[in-house]
Design a protein around this motif. Structure first.
Motif: not given
Length: 164
Positions: A54-78
């Protein structure tokens, strides 16, 4: 050298409000007088597991992150949220002075996550410090400091904050 008790903490999130997904937690011990750094911790948290809890995602923050070059490596947590918080709790030594770029953001989000997960916050609130307050007194120091590493990589962010 004496034991380092100052600990810079940085988190990366998918929102600015408490309860937002925390993608990663980083912490670096440092000597406040010399700037020398010590032990480091970096934990990447599973996005799917965070959403399941039940943690949430803010769409504007997700959009901001998606434009950064390291986004995919940031969200690959295990790691799951509880294990990540326990890793930080086990990393914090007794009487640590914990620093966040904003006590309300980094440390506040973490405190909320600890409380939500039913885990005791591993530092005393009296030992919280805020980097932004110090910067306010001499902003030119931060303004003239070259960033080394990858922006929004939490370990690199910690080290940069320690430098200034």
């Amino acid at each position: 050298m004496s034991e380092m008790k100052n600990l810079m903490i940085d988190i990366e999130t998918l929102g600015t409000k408490p309860g937002a997904v925390i993608m990663s937690i980083a912490a670096v011990y440092f000597d406040i007088e010399t700037g020398e750094t010590g032990k480091e911790l970096h934990v990447k948290i599973s996005l799917a597991e965070s959403l399941h809890n039940d943690y949430t995602i803010d769409p504007d923050t997700l959009l901001w992150w998606s434009k950064l070059p390291n986004f995919s490596s940031t969200v690959d947590g295990k790691e799951n949220v509880t294990c990540a918080l326990m890793a930080l709790a086990n990393f914090v030594v007794e009487d640590s002075i914990v620093w966040g770029n904003s006590a309300r953001f980094d440390l506040g989000h973490l405190e909320n996550a600890y409380l939500t997960q039913g885990i005791t916050v591993p530092w005393e609130f009296r030992n919280e410090r805020d980097v932004r307050t110090l910067v306010m007194f001499a902003p030119e120091i931060k303004d003239n400091m070259t960033f080394e590493g990858v922006l929004h990589d939490p370990i690199d962010d910690c080290k940069h904050q320690i430098k200034y």
